[in-house]
Design an enzyme around this catalytic site. Structure first.
Site, PDB file in Angstrom:
ATOM      1  N   CYS A 264      -3.461 -11.658 -30.597  1.00 27.62           N
ATOM      2  CA  CYS A 264      -3.363 -11.273 -29.059  1.00 27.62           C
ATOM      3  C   CYS A 264      -2.702  -9.651 -29.149  1.00 27.62           C
ATOM      4  O   CYS A 264      -2.454  -9.264 -28.118  1.00 27.62           O
ATOM      5  CB  CYS A 264      -2.473 -12.319 -28.631  1.00 27.62           C
TER       6      CYS A 264
ATOM      7  N   HIS B 120     -11.031  -4.664 -13.931  1.00 24.23           N
ATOM      8  CA  HIS B 120     -11.607  -3.456 -14.789  1.00 24.23           C
ATOM      9  C   HIS B 120     -10.262  -2.593 -15.096  1.00 24.23           C
ATOM     10  O   HIS B 120     -10.589  -1.350 -15.044  1.00 24.23           O
ATOM     11  CB  HIS B 120     -12.801  -2.774 -14.200  1.00 24.23           C
TER      12      HIS B 120
ATOM     13  N   GLU C  73      -6.999 -17.883 -18.620  1.00 20.83           N
ATOM     14  CA  GLU C  73      -7.719 -16.582 -19.735  1.00 20.83           C
ATOM     15  C   GLU C  73      -8.959 -16.795 -20.181  1.00 20.83           C
ATOM     16  O   GLU C  73      -9.766 -16.181 -20.468  1.00 20.83           O
ATOM     17  CB  GLU C  73      -6.720 -16.384 -20.764  1.00 20.83           C
TER      18      GLU C  73
END
Length: 121
Positions: free
Chosen positions: A27, A71, A110
């Site tokens: 991560c 985005h 997530e």
């Protein structure tokens, strides 16, 4: 009166990395997710309209926050320098609660199997 909780789900695409994980942790590398956000609203059902809040009103209230996230590289957004699911859920709460006072929870996922729920302080 009837206290009820309703929810609306939103999805957005974003990239991030977690700067405080141990060296070599996956991560810590730049990566992206198809995030899912669920906003929960709890309140009394209006006897005239039959709802707590119009879903269109909730969507409009979330739109400015959505546009900041979708985005984008989350680490560049003030307050999201360490964009864990936990931090992101509270950050979304802080953006939305002032315009949606009946907000009772923010869920951030997530992945299909991992996420968190923030219910305020």
């Amino acid at each position: 009166m009837m206290s009820t909780t309703l929810f609306k789900d939103f999805t957005f695409e974003a990239a991030h990395r977690l700067p405080h994980v141990p060296e070599g942790h996956k991560c810590g590398r730049l990566h992206g997710h198809s995030f899912m956000v669920r906003l929960e609203i709890t309140g009394e059902v209006d006897p005239h309209t039959g709802w707590i809040i119009d879903f269109a009103e909730l969507k409009a209230a979330f739109k400015p926050t959505y546009e900041r996230l979708d985005h984008h590289y989350l680490n560049d957004i003030p307050g999201l320098e360490n964009p864990t699911s936990e931090v992101l859920a509270k950050w979304i709460w802080d953006q939305v609660k002032p315009v949606v006072p009946l907000l009772s929870a923010v869920m951030v996922k997530e992945t299909c199997t991992a996420g968190c729920i923030y219910r305020g302080e």
